[in-house]
Design a protein around this motif. Sequence first.
Motif, PDB file in Angstrom:
ATOM      1  N   VAL A   1      22.887  38.860 114.614  1.00  0.00           N
ATOM      2  CA  VAL A   1      23.157  38.379 113.260  1.00  0.00           C
ATOM      3  C   VAL A   1      21.844  37.946 112.620  1.00  0.00           C
ATOM      4  CG1 VAL A   1      25.514  37.671 113.820  1.00  0.00           C
ATOM      5  CG2 VAL A   1      23.671  36.017 113.997  1.00  0.00           C
ATOM      6  N   ALA A   2      21.865  37.804 111.316  1.00  0.00           N
ATOM      7  CA  ALA A   2      20.686  37.328 110.609  1.00  0.00           C
ATOM      8  C   ALA A   2      20.323  35.951 111.145  1.00  0.00           C
ATOM      9  CB  ALA A   2      20.964  37.257 109.111  1.00  0.00           C
ATOM     10  N   PRO A   3      19.092  35.770 111.631  1.00  0.00           N
ATOM     11  CA  PRO A   3      18.696  34.463 112.175  1.00  0.00           C
ATOM     12  C   PRO A   3      18.924  33.353 111.155  1.00  0.00           C
ATOM     13  CG  PRO A   3      17.037  36.112 112.657  1.00  0.00           C
ATOM     14  CD  PRO A   3      18.013  36.748 111.691  1.00  0.00           C
ATOM     15  N   THR A   4      19.683  32.360 111.555  1.00  0.00           N
ATOM     16  CA  THR A   4      20.059  31.271 110.668  1.00  0.00           C
ATOM     17  C   THR A   4      19.758  29.945 111.347  1.00  0.00           C
ATOM     18  OG1 THR A   4      21.850  32.660 109.844  1.00  0.00           O
ATOM     19  CG2 THR A   4      21.974  30.314 109.327  1.00  0.00           C
ATOM     20  N   PRO A   5      18.951  29.080 110.729  1.00  0.00           N
ATOM     21  CA  PRO A   5      18.621  27.791 111.353  1.00  0.00           C
ATOM     22  C   PRO A   5      19.870  26.949 111.595  1.00  0.00           C
ATOM     23  CG  PRO A   5      17.288  28.164 109.382  1.00  0.00           C
ATOM     24  CD  PRO A   5      18.321  29.241 109.426  1.00  0.00           C
ATOM     25  N   ARG A   6      19.874  26.266 112.735  1.00  0.00           N
ATOM     26  CA  ARG A   6      20.987  25.370 113.066  1.00  0.00           C
ATOM     27  C   ARG A   6      20.472  24.259 113.958  1.00  0.00           C
ATOM     28  NH1 ARG A   6      26.535  25.487 111.552  1.00  0.00           N
ATOM     29  NH2 ARG A   6      27.462  23.834 112.767  1.00  0.00           N
ATOM     30  N   ARG A   7      20.723  23.025 113.590  1.00  0.00           N
ATOM     31  CA  ARG A   7      20.288  21.882 114.394  1.00  0.00           C
ATOM     32  C   ARG A   7      21.103  21.783 115.672  1.00  0.00           C
ATOM     33  NH1 ARG A   7      18.918  16.821 110.527  1.00  0.00           N
ATOM     34  NH2 ARG A   7      17.428  17.928 109.226  1.00  0.00           N
ATOM     35  N   ALA A   8      20.522  21.115 116.643  1.00  0.00           N
ATOM     36  CA  ALA A   8      21.198  20.926 117.930  1.00  0.00           C
ATOM     37  C   ALA A   8      22.428  20.037 117.760  1.00  0.00           C
ATOM     38  CB  ALA A   8      20.235  20.311 118.931  1.00  0.00           C
ATOM     39  N   PHE A   9      23.431  20.269 118.587  1.00  0.00           N
ATOM     40  CA  PHE A   9      24.647  19.482 118.609  1.00  0.00           C
ATOM     41  C   PHE A   9      25.217  19.573 120.014  1.00  0.00           C
ATOM     42  CE2 PHE A   9      25.517  23.754 117.202  1.00  0.00           C
ATOM     43  CZ  PHE A   9      26.583  24.159 117.996  1.00  0.00           C
ATOM     44  N   GLN A  10      26.152  18.718 120.325  1.00  0.00           N
ATOM     45  CA  GLN A  10      26.769  18.752 121.650  1.00  0.00           C
ATOM     46  C   GLN A  10      28.095  19.489 121.589  1.00  0.00           C
ATOM     47  OE1 GLN A  10      27.062  14.714 123.013  1.00  0.00           O
ATOM     48  NE2 GLN A  10      25.001  14.762 123.855  1.00  0.00           N
TER      49      GLN A  10
ATOM     50  N   LEU B   1       9.970  37.386 113.285  1.00  0.00           N
ATOM     51  CA  LEU B   1       9.610  37.646 111.889  1.00  0.00           C
ATOM     52  C   LEU B   1      10.777  37.282 110.975  1.00  0.00           C
ATOM     53  CD1 LEU B   1       7.798  38.736 109.648  1.00  0.00           C
ATOM     54  CD2 LEU B   1       8.659  41.023 110.194  1.00  0.00           C
ATOM     55  N   ALA B   2      11.988  37.653 111.374  1.00  0.00           N
ATOM     56  CA  ALA B   2      13.163  37.326 110.570  1.00  0.00           C
ATOM     57  C   ALA B   2      13.314  35.819 110.428  1.00  0.00           C
ATOM     58  CB  ALA B   2      14.403  37.941 111.209  1.00  0.00           C
ATOM     59  N   ARG B   3      13.072  35.075 111.507  1.00  0.00           N
ATOM     60  CA  ARG B   3      13.155  33.612 111.452  1.00  0.00           C
ATOM     61  C   ARG B   3      12.139  33.055 110.471  1.00  0.00           C
ATOM     62  NH1 ARG B   3      10.438  29.554 113.025  1.00  0.00           N
ATOM     63  NH2 ARG B   3       8.985  30.733 114.284  1.00  0.00           N
ATOM     64  N   GLN B   4      10.911  33.555 110.530  1.00  0.00           N
ATOM     65  CA  GLN B   4       9.862  33.074 109.631  1.00  0.00           C
ATOM     66  C   GLN B   4      10.190  33.405 108.170  1.00  0.00           C
ATOM     67  OE1 GLN B   4       6.301  34.837 111.233  1.00  0.00           O
ATOM     68  NE2 GLN B   4       6.186  33.390 112.936  1.00  0.00           N
ATOM     69  N   LEU B   5      10.724  34.583 107.940  1.00  0.00           N
ATOM     70  CA  LEU B   5      11.112  34.946 106.575  1.00  0.00           C
ATOM     71  C   LEU B   5      12.220  34.042 106.052  1.00  0.00           C
ATOM     72  CD1 LEU B   5      11.047  38.839 106.837  1.00  0.00           C
ATOM     73  CD2 LEU B   5       9.474  37.399 105.526  1.00  0.00           C
ATOM     74  N   ARG B   6      13.171  33.702 106.921  1.00  0.00           N
ATOM     75  CA  ARG B   6      14.241  32.775 106.520  1.00  0.00           C
ATOM     76  C   ARG B   6      13.704  31.397 106.199  1.00  0.00           C
ATOM     77  NH1 ARG B   6      19.103  34.131 105.410  1.00  0.00           N
ATOM     78  NH2 ARG B   6      20.065  35.713 106.666  1.00  0.00           N
ATOM     79  N   GLU B   7      12.742  30.923 107.016  1.00  0.00           N
ATOM     80  CA  GLU B   7      12.186  29.588 106.812  1.00  0.00           C
ATOM     81  C   GLU B   7      11.474  29.452 105.475  1.00  0.00           C
ATOM     82  OE1 GLU B   7       9.701  28.679 110.155  1.00  0.00           O
ATOM     83  OE2 GLU B   7      11.401  28.225 111.460  1.00  0.00           O
TER      84      GLU B   7
END
Length: 136
Positions: A91-100, A126-132
């Motif tokens: 899937v398109a790399p999407t940032p997500r914070r840690a959780f339990q 590269l995809a992550r950097q572009l998203r950021e």
Amino acid sequence: MPLHMIKLCVGCDTVEDLVAWKAAEAGGKRPWTMQTRQTPKRAPEMVDGGSLYRVFKGAILCRQTITDIKTVGEGPNSRCIVTLDPELILVAPTPRRAFQGWRYLTETDAPPDLGVDGFGDAPPELARQLREIGAW
């Protein structure tokens, strides 16, 4: 509309690590499963077209279709076994914070499969950097 599950992938840094780990585990002969303590109350919605989205090092990178959810054992020893389709879909790399544990993920919040928006061949980093930077 299907309901999805999201969970951190602990012990693997990349999707390739997860595939290699599964291949090494019992020769890759066992079905893909994920075990958790709590059985989702909305399990029927998840089995009806839902997926397990996996978070690697702060980004959602792949998903697997959920084929079955069962509760095994009773009382304090009960566990939930989520059976997954063996096909991993990037899937398109999407940032997500840690959780339990795990969380529900709605269809509207789920990242699109790679290839849908024309950047399917981009390396994950590269995809992550572009998203950021907001370019993707």
